[in-house]
Write a protein that holds these residues in place. Structure first.
Motif, mmCIF file in Angstrom:
data_model
loop_
_atom_site.group_PDB
_atom_site.id
_atom_site.type_symbol
_atom_site.label_atom_id
_atom_site.label_comp_id
_atom_site.label_asym_id
_atom_site.label_seq_id
_atom_site.Cartn_x
_atom_site.Cartn_y
_atom_site.Cartn_z
ATOM 1 N N LEU A 70 1.140 -1.085 0.075
ATOM 2 C CA LEU A 70 0.077 -0.200 0.037
ATOM 3 C C LEU A 70 0.926 1.127 -0.012
ATOM 4 C CD1 LEU A 70 -2.637 -1.175 3.093
ATOM 5 C CD2 LEU A 70 -2.963 -0.642 0.263
ATOM 6 N N SER A 71 1.922 1.437 0.683
ATOM 7 C CA SER A 71 2.255 2.408 0.426
ATOM 8 C C SER A 71 3.358 2.668 -0.866
ATOM 9 C CB SER A 71 3.788 1.644 2.181
ATOM 10 O OG SER A 71 5.096 1.243 1.761
ATOM 11 N N ASP A 72 3.625 1.575 -1.221
ATOM 12 C CA ASP A 72 4.322 1.285 -2.381
ATOM 13 C C ASP A 72 3.144 2.117 -3.661
ATOM 14 O OD1 ASP A 72 6.704 0.180 -2.124
ATOM 15 O OD2 ASP A 72 6.236 -1.503 -3.015
ATOM 16 N N ILE A 73 2.173 2.040 -3.219
ATOM 17 C CA ILE A 73 0.954 2.718 -4.727
ATOM 18 C C ILE A 73 1.243 3.974 -3.661
ATOM 19 C CG2 ILE A 73 -0.727 2.136 -5.251
ATOM 20 C CD1 ILE A 73 -1.160 -1.071 -4.491
ATOM 21 N N TYR A 74 0.378 4.052 -2.553
ATOM 22 C CA TYR A 74 -0.017 5.283 -1.747
ATOM 23 C C TYR A 74 0.976 6.559 -1.100
ATOM 24 C CZ TYR A 74 -4.767 3.036 -3.309
ATOM 25 O OH TYR A 74 -5.299 2.583 -3.959
ATOM 26 N N ASP A 205 -3.262 -6.860 -4.048
ATOM 27 C CA ASP A 205 -4.010 -8.151 -3.444
ATOM 28 C C ASP A 205 -4.505 -8.458 -2.895
ATOM 29 O OD1 ASP A 205 -3.438 -10.870 -5.180
ATOM 30 O OD2 ASP A 205 -1.645 -10.928 -3.876
ATOM 31 N N TYR A 206 -5.794 -7.913 -2.513
ATOM 32 C CA TYR A 206 -6.485 -8.705 -1.522
ATOM 33 C C TYR A 206 -7.106 -10.447 -1.179
ATOM 34 C CZ TYR A 206 -8.599 -3.744 -1.147
ATOM 35 O OH TYR A 206 -9.130 -1.877 -0.965
ATOM 36 N N TRP A 207 -6.872 -10.960 -2.442
ATOM 37 C CA TRP A 207 -6.954 -12.774 -2.152
ATOM 38 C C TRP A 207 -5.842 -12.928 -1.798
ATOM 39 C CZ3 TRP A 207 -11.399 -15.024 -2.026
ATOM 40 C CH2 TRP A 207 -12.042 -14.655 -2.704
ATOM 41 N N GLY A 208 -4.379 -12.365 -2.222
ATOM 42 C CA GLY A 208 -3.574 -12.812 -1.875
ATOM 43 C C GLY A 208 -2.980 -12.600 -0.084
ATOM 44 N N GLY A 249 -2.575 -22.190 -1.711
ATOM 45 C CA GLY A 249 -3.294 -20.897 -2.829
ATOM 46 C C GLY A 249 -3.169 -19.250 -2.620
ATOM 47 N N PHE A 250 -2.079 -19.035 -1.971
ATOM 48 C CA PHE A 250 -1.336 -18.177 -1.633
ATOM 49 C C PHE A 250 -0.327 -17.739 -3.380
ATOM 50 C CE2 PHE A 250 2.809 -15.753 -0.664
ATOM 51 C CZ PHE A 250 2.287 -14.128 -0.463
ATOM 52 N N LEU A 251 0.357 -18.862 -3.238
ATOM 53 C CA LEU A 251 1.241 -18.861 -4.564
ATOM 54 C C LEU A 251 0.283 -18.557 -6.302
ATOM 55 C CD1 LEU A 251 3.770 -22.004 -3.288
ATOM 56 C CD2 LEU A 251 3.884 -19.339 -2.924
ATOM 57 N N GLU A 260 0.977 -7.124 -9.672
ATOM 58 C CA GLU A 260 0.481 -6.847 -8.813
ATOM 59 C C GLU A 260 0.110 -7.403 -7.266
ATOM 60 O OE1 GLU A 260 -1.061 -3.937 -9.491
ATOM 61 O OE2 GLU A 260 -0.566 -3.596 -11.598
ATOM 62 N N ALA A 261 1.005 -8.513 -7.848
ATOM 63 C CA ALA A 261 1.079 -8.813 -6.182
ATOM 64 C C ALA A 261 1.259 -8.522 -4.924
ATOM 65 C CB ALA A 261 1.836 -10.464 -6.349
ATOM 66 N N LEU A 262 1.075 -9.347 -3.630
ATOM 67 C CA LEU A 262 1.711 -8.945 -2.629
ATOM 68 C C LEU A 262 2.533 -8.787 -1.919
ATOM 69 C CD1 LEU A 262 -0.248 -8.020 0.269
ATOM 70 C CD2 LEU A 262 0.019 -9.893 0.790
ATOM 71 N N ILE A 263 3.493 -9.844 -2.408
ATOM 72 C CA ILE A 263 4.956 -10.217 -2.741
ATOM 73 C C ILE A 263 4.890 -10.977 -4.015
ATOM 74 C CG2 ILE A 263 6.635 -11.232 -1.645
ATOM 75 C CD1 ILE A 263 5.558 -11.793 0.956
ATOM 76 N N PRO A 264 5.601 -9.997 -4.578
ATOM 77 C CA PRO A 264 4.991 -10.511 -6.414
ATOM 78 C C PRO A 264 6.531 -11.478 -6.424
ATOM 79 C CG PRO A 264 5.773 -8.116 -6.058
ATOM 80 C CD PRO A 264 5.460 -8.413 -4.642
#
Length: 482
Positions: A70-74, A205-208, A249-251, A260-264
């Motif tokens: 989120l900090s990278d985005i906003y 990445d809410y699902w992530g 599921g996370f992978l 766009e992944a939470l942890i690319p």
């Protein structure tokens, strides 16, 4: 960052606010431990005390990478101030609870704020200074961490030992003390933190995040509660299965989300970043495991009070401060930093091996020397591993990279502490009982038990009693008798 960036004085001004925020999170990792038994007794929830710790660790761990993304985005500033605000609100909620269930919920809210305090502070400094100068400043953050590891048990023990302060129950100040510190941090950050940010439109990445929770939460729960549940019990097995499903599921989600992944996942293709993560997990296990075990040794085996045990952690704090600041300055001067985690890891391993040989009659000065060596190892590792990860990724991924390092290190530490404490408390009761049976045949021991001066009276505060050798036997002692 070019030389036209902020001056050293400007960076120090910004750091004052960042270090206050980090101090909040670092202090809370240690201050509650020495007071939790008193809190559980007062709230009549002794069997639930582990949940207050687990709730905090779970939310702090899983929210860390989310803050980075989120900090990278906003931008850094809005999310750092959000983290401080949530932490302060959670601390105030902890002060007002009446049951252990309420405390667990309030601690979970507090953990949501703590997840962004450490990682974002390190990220903001990385935004402001060039790679070669980062260790110089990040070393000060590790000094804050080391200071909190000493002050936490001391302050927690002090508050827990007070009936009331200004009309408020003593243990509630363990959480209430965060409110003025957090308010000061908010004021400083709002006034001095002005890091330029270019907005980028990305999906979150809410699902992530959801699958990460599903992967981490059950594993943390079984690590914390496995001793009570049974490591092979149906509940534990269910946690293992849920954790495995969450990980898969996370992978899959991260692979589909790409950048766009939470942890690319592409970050792990860089060998330096991947190795930093692996070493960070291992270091987290050893670091937090050692930090949690040493006070237990001082209190359970050597009989020191929580306050005394906290003060005796001073050599470790000095070791962390000395090594982190020295390695940071040398990196800034020479541009080389790879040697420091190698030296640090070696020192950590050697010191833990030395601790393995510590006994009840080991000279205390030798234990303190081992603590200093352990601190030197930690100080050389933590700072340079973060810098390595930051240097290995593009500038736009700075936040998520720093958060990832913090996340995996904290995950390793959380699992390590939970497992180590489970092993400790699953054996310590039987070991103590066996030692008493063996000592009962000693005439000196029997004479000491019969000595009325060594009787434990109800008026003796818990924090002032300790078992120690006395003459030919051993006895319960207070600071004023025996």
């Amino acid at each position: 960052m070019t030389q036209t960036g902020p001056t050293h004085r400007q960076i120090l001004v910004v750091m004052s606010g960042l270090m206050l925020g980090m101090f909040l999170a670092a202090l809370d990792q240690t201050i509650v431990g020495t007071a939790i038994r008193t809190i559980a007794d007062d709230l009549h929830g002794l069997s639930m005390q582990a949940w207050a710790t687990t709730a905090y660790l779970v939310t702090a761990t899983v929210s860390t990478p989310l803050y980075g993304k989120l900090s990278d985005i906003y931008g850094r500033k809005p999310w750092f101030t959000t983290a401080i605000s949530v932490f302060v609100v959670g601390s105030l909620a902890c002060t007002l609870v009446d049951t252990m269930g309420q405390l667990a919920a309030a601690r979970a809210l507090q953990g949501l704020g703590a997840g962004g305090l450490m990682s974002l502070a390190l990220t903001i400094i990385a935004d402001m200074v060039p790679p070669r100068e980062r260790p110089r400043y990040q070393g000060y953050f590790l000094a804050v961490f080391g200071t909190s590891s000493v002050l936490g048990p001391v302050i927690g023990g002090f508050f827990a030992g007070q009936e009331s302060i200004l009309g408020i129950t003593g243990w509630r100040w363990v959480f209430l003390v965060n409110v003025p510190i957090g308010a000061l941090a908010l004021v400083v950050v709002a006034k001095v933190l002005n890091v330029p940010h270019t907005r980028r439109d990305h999906r979150i990445d809410y699902w992530g995040a959801a699958f990460l929770c599903l992967a981490v939460v059950p594993l943390l729960l079984v690590a914390e509660q496995g001793r009570a549940w049974g490591w092979a019990s149906p509940v534990s097995v269910l946690c293992y299965v849920l954790g495995a499903v969450g990980l898969v599921g996370f992978l899959l989600v991260e692979r589909r989300m790409g950048d766009e992944a939470l942890i690319p996942l592409r970050l792990f293709r860089t060998s330096t970043f991947a190795m930093t993560i692996v070493v960070g997990v291992i270091l987290g296990v050893g670091m937090f495991g050692g930090i949690s075990m040493i006070p237990q040794y001082l209190q359970i085996v050597r009989g020191y009070s929580p306050t005394d045990a906290g003060l005796m952690m001073l050599p470790m704090m000095l070791g962390i401060m000395t090594a982190s600041i020295t390695s940071g300055r040398l990196t800034a001067k020479t541009g080389r930093y790879k040697v420091f985690p190698i030296i640090g890891t070696a020192l950590v391993v050697v010191s833990l091996l030395l601790f393995h040989g510590v006994e009840v009659d080991t000279p205390i000065w030798l234990v303190l020397a081992y603590m200093g060596l352990f601190g030197l190892g930690l100080g050389n590792c933590m700072n340079t591993l973060t810098v390595s990860a930051q240097n290995a990724v593009p500038f736009g991924d700075m936040g998520v990279a720093t958060a990832s390092v913090t996340f995996f290190r904290q995950l390793g530490g959380t699992l390590g502490v939970a497992v180590f404490l489970s092993l400790l408390f699953s054996t310590v009761a039987d070991n103590i009982a066996r030692a008493f049976r063996a000592a009962s045949a000693d005439p000196g021991f029997q004479a000491a038990l019969a000595d009325p001066r060594c009787a434990r009276t109800p008026r003796t505060p818990r924090s002032s009693r300790r078992w120690r050798p006395a003459g030919t036997g051993a006895c319960w002692t207070t600071r004023r008798s025996c």
